[in-house]
Design an enzyme around this catalytic site. Structure first.
Site, PDB file in Angstrom:
ATOM      1  N   TYR A 144       0.840  -1.210   0.000  1.00  0.00           N
ATOM      2  CA  TYR A 144       0.000   0.000   0.000  1.00  0.00           C
ATOM      3  C   TYR A 144       0.868   1.250   0.000  1.00  0.00           C
ATOM      4  CZ  TYR A 144      -3.759   3.182   1.538  1.00  0.00           C
ATOM      5  OH  TYR A 144      -4.669   4.213   1.657  1.00  0.00           O
ATOM      6  N   LYS A 148       1.324   3.640  -3.213  1.00  0.00           N
ATOM      7  CA  LYS A 148       0.849   5.026  -3.202  1.00  0.00           C
ATOM      8  C   LYS A 148       1.999   5.999  -3.476  1.00  0.00           C
ATOM      9  CE  LYS A 148      -3.616   4.790  -2.103  1.00  0.00           C
ATOM     10  NZ  LYS A 148      -4.707   5.458  -2.829  1.00  0.00           N
ATOM     11  N   ASN A 173      -6.326   9.497   8.295  1.00  0.00           N
ATOM     12  CA  ASN A 173      -7.444   8.637   8.715  1.00  0.00           C
ATOM     13  C   ASN A 173      -8.811   9.335   8.690  1.00  0.00           C
ATOM     14  OD1 ASN A 173      -4.867   7.693   9.919  1.00  0.00           O
ATOM     15  ND2 ASN A 173      -6.142   5.960  10.515  1.00  0.00           N
ATOM     16  N   VAL A 186     -10.013   1.096  12.395  1.00  0.00           N
ATOM     17  CA  VAL A 186     -10.238   1.194  13.833  1.00  0.00           C
ATOM     18  C   VAL A 186     -11.594   1.803  14.201  1.00  0.00           C
ATOM     19  CG1 VAL A 186      -9.010   3.410  14.157  1.00  0.00           C
ATOM     20  CG2 VAL A 186      -9.089   1.747  16.011  1.00  0.00           C
ATOM     21  N   PHE A 190     -14.344  -0.457  16.202  1.00  0.00           N
ATOM     22  CA  PHE A 190     -14.740  -0.144  17.587  1.00  0.00           C
ATOM     23  C   PHE A 190     -16.241   0.104  17.695  1.00  0.00           C
ATOM     24  CE2 PHE A 190     -10.351   1.543  19.288  1.00  0.00           C
ATOM     25  CZ  PHE A 190      -9.813   0.276  19.088  1.00  0.00           C
ATOM     26  N   GLN A 208      -0.524   4.222  20.554  1.00  0.00           N
ATOM     27  CA  GLN A 208      -0.275   4.788  19.214  1.00  0.00           C
ATOM     28  C   GLN A 208      -1.366   5.824  18.917  1.00  0.00           C
ATOM     29  OE1 GLN A 208      -1.493   1.731  19.860  1.00  0.00           O
ATOM     30  NE2 GLN A 208      -2.402   0.720  18.099  1.00  0.00           N
ATOM     31  N   THR A 209      -1.004   6.852  18.146  1.00  0.00           N
ATOM     32  CA  THR A 209      -1.971   7.930  17.888  1.00  0.00           C
ATOM     33  C   THR A 209      -2.373   7.988  16.414  1.00  0.00           C
ATOM     34  OG1 THR A 209      -0.315   9.637  17.386  1.00  0.00           O
ATOM     35  CG2 THR A 209      -0.932   9.336  19.722  1.00  0.00           C
TER      36      THR A 209
HETATM   37  P1  NAD Z   1     -12.670   1.895   0.350  1.00  0.00           P
HETATM   38  O1  NAD Z   1     -12.000   0.572   0.415  1.00  0.00           O
HETATM   39  O2  NAD Z   1     -14.037   2.023   0.950  1.00  0.00           O
HETATM   40  O3  NAD Z   1     -12.777   2.415  -1.150  1.00  0.00           O
HETATM   41  C1  NAD Z   1     -11.925   2.010  -2.180  1.00  0.00           C
HETATM   42  C2  NAD Z   1     -12.760   1.677  -3.397  1.00  0.00           C
HETATM   43  O4  NAD Z   1     -11.900   1.284  -4.474  1.00  0.00           O
HETATM   44  C3  NAD Z   1     -13.711   0.499  -3.146  1.00  0.00           C
HETATM   45  O5  NAD Z   1     -14.999   0.815  -3.626  1.00  0.00           O
HETATM   46  C4  NAD Z   1     -13.102  -0.641  -3.949  1.00  0.00           C
HETATM   47  O6  NAD Z   1     -14.049  -1.601  -4.374  1.00  0.00           O
HETATM   48  C5  NAD Z   1     -12.439   0.111  -5.095  1.00  0.00           C
HETATM   49  N1  NAD Z   1     -11.328  -0.616  -5.713  1.00  0.00           N
HETATM   50  C6  NAD Z   1     -10.315  -1.283  -5.113  1.00  0.00           C
HETATM   51  N2  NAD Z   1      -9.503  -1.818  -6.024  1.00  0.00           N
HETATM   52  C7  NAD Z   1     -10.002  -1.476  -7.245  1.00  0.00           C
HETATM   53  C8  NAD Z   1      -9.610  -1.742  -8.586  1.00  0.00           C
HETATM   54  N3  NAD Z   1      -8.530  -2.473  -8.882  1.00  0.00           N
HETATM   55  N4  NAD Z   1     -10.375  -1.238  -9.588  1.00  0.00           N
HETATM   56  C9  NAD Z   1     -11.483  -0.504  -9.317  1.00  0.00           C
HETATM   57  N5  NAD Z   1     -11.917  -0.245  -8.069  1.00  0.00           N
HETATM   58  C10 NAD Z   1     -11.171  -0.712  -7.056  1.00  0.00           C
HETATM   59  O7  NAD Z   1     -11.673   2.952   1.011  1.00  0.00           O
HETATM   60  P2  NAD Z   1     -11.788   4.532   1.211  1.00  0.00           P
HETATM   61  O8  NAD Z   1     -11.477   4.810   2.621  1.00  0.00           O
HETATM   62  O9  NAD Z   1     -13.037   5.058   0.618  1.00  0.00           O
HETATM   63  O10 NAD Z   1     -10.548   5.035   0.356  1.00  0.00           O
HETATM   64  C11 NAD Z   1     -10.680   5.706  -0.888  1.00  0.00           C
HETATM   65  C12 NAD Z   1      -9.319   6.188  -1.355  1.00  0.00           C
HETATM   66  O11 NAD Z   1      -8.789   7.115  -0.401  1.00  0.00           O
HETATM   67  C13 NAD Z   1      -8.280   5.069  -1.490  1.00  0.00           C
HETATM   68  O12 NAD Z   1      -7.482   5.319  -2.618  1.00  0.00           O
HETATM   69  C14 NAD Z   1      -7.464   5.202  -0.225  1.00  0.00           C
HETATM   70  O13 NAD Z   1      -6.163   4.730  -0.400  1.00  0.00           O
HETATM   71  C15 NAD Z   1      -7.505   6.693   0.017  1.00  0.00           C
HETATM   72  N6  NAD Z   1      -7.288   7.001   1.443  1.00  0.00           N
HETATM   73  C16 NAD Z   1      -8.270   6.791   2.370  1.00  0.00           C
HETATM   74  C17 NAD Z   1      -8.010   7.062   3.704  1.00  0.00           C
HETATM   75  C18 NAD Z   1      -9.070   6.884   4.765  1.00  0.00           C
HETATM   76  O14 NAD Z   1      -8.755   7.086   5.934  1.00  0.00           O
HETATM   77  N7  NAD Z   1     -10.293   6.543   4.481  1.00  0.00           N
HETATM   78  C19 NAD Z   1      -6.763   7.523   4.094  1.00  0.00           C
HETATM   79  C20 NAD Z   1      -5.781   7.696   3.130  1.00  0.00           C
HETATM   80  C21 NAD Z   1      -6.060   7.448   1.797  1.00  0.00           C
HETATM   81  N1  UDP Z   2      -6.457  -0.765  15.531  1.00  0.00           N
HETATM   82  C1  UDP Z   2      -6.854  -1.318  16.738  1.00  0.00           C
HETATM   83  N2  UDP Z   2      -7.920  -2.163  16.737  1.00  0.00           N
HETATM   84  C2  UDP Z   2      -8.640  -2.448  15.610  1.00  0.00           C
HETATM   85  C3  UDP Z   2      -8.236  -1.863  14.387  1.00  0.00           C
HETATM   86  C4  UDP Z   2      -7.135  -1.027  14.382  1.00  0.00           C
HETATM   87  O1  UDP Z   2      -6.238  -1.075  17.780  1.00  0.00           O
HETATM   88  O2  UDP Z   2      -9.606  -3.211  15.717  1.00  0.00           O
HETATM   89  C5  UDP Z   2      -5.311   0.172  15.536  1.00  0.00           C
HETATM   90  C6  UDP Z   2      -4.240  -0.132  14.516  1.00  0.00           C
HETATM   91  O3  UDP Z   2      -3.303  -1.057  15.038  1.00  0.00           O
HETATM   92  C7  UDP Z   2      -3.640   1.243  14.288  1.00  0.00           C
HETATM   93  C8  UDP Z   2      -4.831   2.188  14.463  1.00  0.00           C
HETATM   94  O4  UDP Z   2      -5.803   1.457  15.194  1.00  0.00           O
HETATM   95  O5  UDP Z   2      -2.687   1.532  15.273  1.00  0.00           O
HETATM   96  C9  UDP Z   2      -5.438   2.650  13.143  1.00  0.00           C
HETATM   97  O6  UDP Z   2      -5.659   1.491  12.377  1.00  0.00           O
HETATM   98  P1  UDP Z   2      -6.439   1.518  10.982  1.00  0.00           P
HETATM   99  O7  UDP Z   2      -6.455   0.128  10.468  1.00  0.00           O
HETATM  100  O8  UDP Z   2      -7.744   2.211  11.153  1.00  0.00           O
HETATM  101  O9  UDP Z   2      -5.605   2.469  10.016  1.00  0.00           O
HETATM  102  P2  UDP Z   2      -4.032   2.774   9.806  1.00  0.00           P
HETATM  103  O10 UDP Z   2      -3.892   4.174  10.227  1.00  0.00           O
HETATM  104  O11 UDP Z   2      -3.207   1.860  10.664  1.00  0.00           O
HETATM  105  O12 UDP Z   2      -3.812   2.524   8.366  1.00  0.00           O
END
Ligand code: NAD
Ligand code: UDP
Length: 320
Positions: A144, A148, A173, A186, A190, A208-209
């Site tokens: 990942y 990215k 997040n 997380v 939760f 962890q934060t």
């Molecule tokens: P999510 O898993 O709900 O959404 C991702 C979507 O992409 C899903 O609908 C999945 O089916 C689709 N997908 C995965 N692989 C694919 C492929 N090969 N072709 C077409 N579709 C595909 O996650 P999200 O939280 O909505 O994340 C959306 C974007 O934001 C991602 O790129 C993720 O890396 C980025 N992002 C999210 C967070 C967050 O905290 N939510 C943080 C950092 C980055």
């Molecule tokens: N985590 C946890 N319990 C859970 C899921 C996640 O303690 O059931 C912790 C995980 O180890 C990390 C933080 O929560 O330290 C955030 O995890 P998440 O998978 O949401 O996203 P990350 O920021 O690690 O990609």
């Protein structure tokens, strides 16, 4: 009115973005392979003439005439991006190449949903965009993180080499309604555990934060970034600078749900970042963006969503 492509549009963030863009009067094409996303997330849009869903895998080429592309396709939860790590890397890299190729061909502006994971387990705290990160290239999170990071590189090379208009955001997040019950991250874990009266699983000692951003705030930042001044490429951090330990989050969720759930500790996964908090001065300056939803308010909205979902006991992950 613009023609806009959202890849990963049936996912958690993508579905909110599609709703917002349709509401603003744009023509939206949503593509998704439904790996972690779900049609139920976009159910309310399927009958709208300004919305079209295409089941498509971003690792394959796509030709559509659009003005803007939001590239979100990629599983984001560690559980799901580690399920098939080779596919995760292909999704980030081939997905970026395909969407950048499309942007070049049709002269569209393209935004990449990058991540705070590009900073790895950060040695600098809080994290500004200038920090290059501390990433393990061969660990279980690397598919990942490095995927990215490579996608960011591709964005900047297409920009320098081909003049493609790029926008790169680094999302911290983010949580809210439309996360899958089995998402594994997380906040949803939760809340679902608390609502079901199951043990709350803290990985490690919970010190962890993370900084948690409510999805509406994030989507506002994404749209502002896409429509920001020409020449502003980012990368720009988008996240809520409020920083909480995982233990604090667990206690908040227990108190807001009134749950009887107990906290249990499980092993900390390999390379789990110990701290994370965005510096958002650049987003404030360039986008006039500031997250406005507090963790308590955002959690309450998310809890209300999961209460409904659990009552109607929605389907599983990995499709449909
Ligand atoms: P999510 O898993 O709900 O959404 C991702 C979507 O992409 C899903 O609908 C999945 O089916 C689709 N997908 C995965 N692989 C694919 C492929 N090969 N072709 C077409 N579709 C595909 O996650 P999200 O939280 O909505 O994340 C959306 C974007 O934001 C991602 O790129 C993720 O890396 C980025 N992002 C999210 C967070 C967050 O905290 N939510 C943080 C950092 C980055
Ligand atoms: N985590 C946890 N319990 C859970 C899921 C996640 O303690 O059931 C912790 C995980 O180890 C990390 C933080 O929560 O330290 C955030 O995890 P998440 O998978 O949401 O996203 P990350 O920021 O690690 O990609």
């Amino acid at each position: 009115m613009r023609r806009i492509l959202v890849t990963g549009g049936a996912g958690f963030i993508g579905s909110h973005l599609c709703s917002r863009l349709v509401k603003e009067g744009n023509d939206v094409i949503c593509t998704d392979n439904l790996f972690t996303g779900s049609k139920s997330n976009i159910e309310g849009l399927l009958d709208n003439h300004h919305f079209e869903f295409l089941r498509h895998d971003v690792t394959k080429e796509l030709l559509v005439e659009v003005d803007q592309i939001y590239n979100l396709a990629c599983p984001a939860s560690p559980v799901h991006y580690q399920y098939n790590p080779v596919k995760t890397m292909k999704t980030s890299i081939l997905g970026a190449i395909n969407m950048l190729g499309l942007a070049k061909r049709v002269k569209a502006r393209i935004l990449q949903a990058s991540t705070s994971e590009v900073y790895g387990n950060p040695a600098v705290h809080p994290q500004p965009e200038e920090y290059w990160g501390n990433v393990n290239p061969v660990g279980i999170r690397s598919c990942y993180d490095e995927g990215k990071r490579s996608a960011e590189t591709l964005f900047f090379d297409y920009h320098r080499q081909n003049g493609v208009e790029i926008k790169v955001i680094r999302i911290f997040n983010t949580y809210g309604p439309n996360m899958n019950v089995n998402d594994g991250r997380v906040v949803s874990n939760f809340i679902v555990q608390a609502l079901k009266g199951e043990d709350i699983t803290i990985y490690g000692d919970g010190t962890q934060t993370r900084s948690f951003c409510y999805v509406d705030d994030l989507v506002e930042g994404m749209v502002r970034m896409m429509n920001s001044r020409e020449g502003f490429t980012g990368p720009v951090n988008l996240g809520n600078p409020g920083e909480f330990t995982v233990l604090e989050l667990a206690r908040k969720v227990i108190s807001l749900t009134g749950s009887q759930s107990k906290i249990v500790h499980q092993p900390l996964p390999q390379d789990d970042p110990t701290q994370r908090k965005p510096v958002i001065d650049l987003a404030r300056k360039e986008l006039d963006w500031n997250p406005s939803v507090s963790l308590d308010v955002g959690l309450k909205k998310t809890i209300t969503y999961f209460e409904k979902i659990i009552k109607n006991s929605a389907g599983g992950i990995y499709g449909i």
